[in-house]
Design a protein around this motif. Structure first.
Motif, PDB file in Angstrom:
ATOM      1  N   ARG A   1       1.019  -1.346  -0.595  1.00  0.00           N
ATOM      2  CA  ARG A   1      -0.121   0.172  -0.046  1.00  0.00           C
ATOM      3  C   ARG A   1       0.794   1.147  -0.328  1.00  0.00           C
ATOM      4  O   ARG A   1       0.553   2.060  -0.791  1.00  0.00           O
ATOM      5  N   ALA A   2       1.678   1.236   0.927  1.00  0.00           N
ATOM      6  CA  ALA A   2       3.069   2.563   0.933  1.00  0.00           C
ATOM      7  C   ALA A   2       3.506   3.341  -0.376  1.00  0.00           C
ATOM      8  O   ALA A   2       3.381   4.238  -0.783  1.00  0.00           O
ATOM      9  N   VAL A   3       4.059   1.597  -0.958  1.00  0.00           N
ATOM     10  CA  VAL A   3       4.636   2.232  -2.232  1.00  0.00           C
ATOM     11  C   VAL A   3       3.587   2.242  -3.447  1.00  0.00           C
ATOM     12  O   VAL A   3       3.847   3.276  -4.209  1.00  0.00           O
ATOM     13  N   VAL A   4       2.296   2.107  -3.299  1.00  0.00           N
ATOM     14  CA  VAL A   4       1.375   2.139  -4.655  1.00  0.00           C
ATOM     15  C   VAL A   4       1.047   3.708  -4.417  1.00  0.00           C
ATOM     16  O   VAL A   4       0.310   5.360  -5.710  1.00  0.00           O
ATOM     17  N   GLU A   5       1.054   4.081  -2.909  1.00  0.00           N
ATOM     18  CA  GLU A   5       0.233   4.976  -2.537  1.00  0.00           C
ATOM     19  C   GLU A   5       1.231   6.054  -2.673  1.00  0.00           C
ATOM     20  O   GLU A   5       0.492   7.408  -3.398  1.00  0.00           O
ATOM     21  N   ALA A   6       2.406   6.204  -3.198  1.00  0.00           N
ATOM     22  CA  ALA A   6       3.258   6.972  -3.418  1.00  0.00           C
ATOM     23  C   ALA A   6       3.973   7.319  -4.715  1.00  0.00           C
ATOM     24  O   ALA A   6       4.257   7.700  -4.856  1.00  0.00           O
ATOM     25  N   GLY A   7       2.972   6.492  -5.530  1.00  0.00           N
ATOM     26  CA  GLY A   7       2.810   6.600  -6.759  1.00  0.00           C
ATOM     27  C   GLY A   7       4.554   5.601  -7.933  1.00  0.00           C
ATOM     28  O   GLY A   7       4.540   6.128  -9.405  1.00  0.00           O
ATOM     29  N   VAL A   8       4.376   5.068  -6.403  1.00  0.00           N
ATOM     30  CA  VAL A   8       5.561   3.708  -7.564  1.00  0.00           C
ATOM     31  C   VAL A   8       4.688   2.390  -8.466  1.00  0.00           C
ATOM     32  O   VAL A   8       3.790   2.488  -7.596  1.00  0.00           O
ATOM     33  N   ASP A   9       5.434   2.646  -9.688  1.00  0.00           N
ATOM     34  CA  ASP A   9       4.832   2.042 -10.658  1.00  0.00           C
ATOM     35  C   ASP A   9       6.124   0.278 -10.542  1.00  0.00           C
ATOM     36  O   ASP A   9       5.061  -0.351 -10.943  1.00  0.00           O
ATOM     37  N   VAL A  10       7.606   0.851 -10.664  1.00  0.00           N
ATOM     38  CA  VAL A  10       7.643  -0.652 -10.413  1.00  0.00           C
ATOM     39  C   VAL A  10       9.427  -0.219  -9.163  1.00  0.00           C
ATOM     40  O   VAL A  10       9.670   0.158  -9.029  1.00  0.00           O
ATOM     41  N   LEU A  11       9.096  -1.564  -8.630  1.00  0.00           N
ATOM     42  CA  LEU A  11      10.126  -1.461  -7.400  1.00  0.00           C
ATOM     43  C   LEU A  11      11.249  -2.710  -7.103  1.00  0.00           C
ATOM     44  O   LEU A  11      10.668  -3.850  -7.348  1.00  0.00           O
ATOM     45  N   SER A  12      12.060  -2.324  -6.755  1.00  0.00           N
ATOM     46  CA  SER A  12      13.591  -2.984  -6.683  1.00  0.00           C
ATOM     47  C   SER A  12      12.958  -4.777  -5.422  1.00  0.00           C
ATOM     48  O   SER A  12      13.657  -3.024  -4.599  1.00  0.00           O
ATOM     49  N   PHE A  13      12.581  -4.843  -5.218  1.00  0.00           N
ATOM     50  CA  PHE A  13      12.722  -5.724  -4.351  1.00  0.00           C
ATOM     51  C   PHE A  13      13.564  -5.843  -3.066  1.00  0.00           C
ATOM     52  O   PHE A  13      13.935  -7.312  -3.607  1.00  0.00           O
ATOM     53  N   GLY A  14      14.921  -5.139  -2.792  1.00  0.00           N
ATOM     54  CA  GLY A  14      15.813  -6.148  -2.330  1.00  0.00           C
ATOM     55  C   GLY A  14      16.033  -6.700  -1.355  1.00  0.00           C
ATOM     56  O   GLY A  14      15.445  -6.629  -0.328  1.00  0.00           O
ATOM     57  N   ALA A  15      16.714  -7.733  -1.688  1.00  0.00           N
ATOM     58  CA  ALA A  15      16.739  -8.842  -0.564  1.00  0.00           C
ATOM     59  C   ALA A  15      18.694  -8.926   0.028  1.00  0.00           C
ATOM     60  O   ALA A  15      18.579  -9.373   1.327  1.00  0.00           O
ATOM     61  N   THR A  16      19.850  -8.709  -0.784  1.00  0.00           N
ATOM     62  CA  THR A  16      20.518  -9.614  -0.536  1.00  0.00           C
ATOM     63  C   THR A  16      21.199  -8.412   0.213  1.00  0.00           C
ATOM     64  O   THR A  16      22.029  -9.096   1.281  1.00  0.00           O
TER      65      THR A  16
END
Length: 197
Positions: free
Chosen positions: A41-56
């Motif tokens: 919800r946080a990223v969508v509401e911020a207007g993010v279209d694509v997220l690189s979901f970091g795990a390393t």
């Protein structure tokens, strides 16, 4: 741009008209853990279209995920990834780590630990004479000015951290980073050396 997309992007102003927003999420888990956000919800509401979901940087070995909030944007992604050399022949084995990472909130537990170790480090460094935080510490990165005697003692004691640029002449600034596996005893030893110096 549809009404939903318009709502998401209007705070970015006219420059965003038609542009897509990518978020580098290398420390995304640390931010979510700190702010107690509902991640999607946080990223969508911020207007993010694509997220690189970091795990390393949070406990996974060489695995990341790319999250598209609009399936149309992902249409050519598999082709582009392969063409760019980002697909391993046994990608399923690398990706399997993400199952464990996301199960039972491990990703957030790891991030909370890293953030807590940073707070522990800040609490011990802040009172030391000549030591000053360059910025507020919100997650697991600390930018700090330290006197030469403290820095030298820490280096002699085997501490590993990096110099950081400072705008003020003669100031010695450094970047300290805590991690999912930072041992509280190591933080305490670091602080003990700094205090002794």
């Amino acid at each position: 741009m549809g009404p939903e997309e318009d709502r998401r992007h209007r705070h970015l102003g006219p420059i965003a008209d038609g542009l897509k927003l990518h978020m580098d999420g290398a420390r995304f888990a640390n931010a979510v853990a700190l702010c107690r956000l509902l991640a999607g919800r946080a990223v969508v509401e911020a207007g993010v279209d694509v997220l690189s979901f970091g795990a390393t940087k949070n406990g996974v070995m060489a695995a990341q995920a790319v999250v598209f909030f609009n399936a149309e944007l992902a249409r050519d992604f598999a082709y582009r990834s392969k063409r760019g050399g980002h697909l391993l022949s046994k990608m399923r084995l690398v990706s399997a780590q993400l199952d464990a990472y996301l199960t039972d909130g491990l990703w957030l537990d790891n991030a909370r630990h890293a953030n807590a170790m940073a707070r522990r480090l800040v609490a011990g460094l802040s009172p030391l004479k000549g030591t000053q935080l360059m910025y507020p510490v919100d997650a697991n990165e600390i930018f700090v000015v330290m006197p030469a005697r403290i820095h030298d003692a820490l280096q002699d004691g085997g501490a590993k951290y990096h110099p950081w640029p400072s705008d003020r002449r003669g100031e010695r600034a450094f970047r300290l980073v805590t991690a999912f596996d930072t041992d509280p005893a190591d933080v305490d030893r670091f602080l003990s050396i700094a205090k002794s110096a």
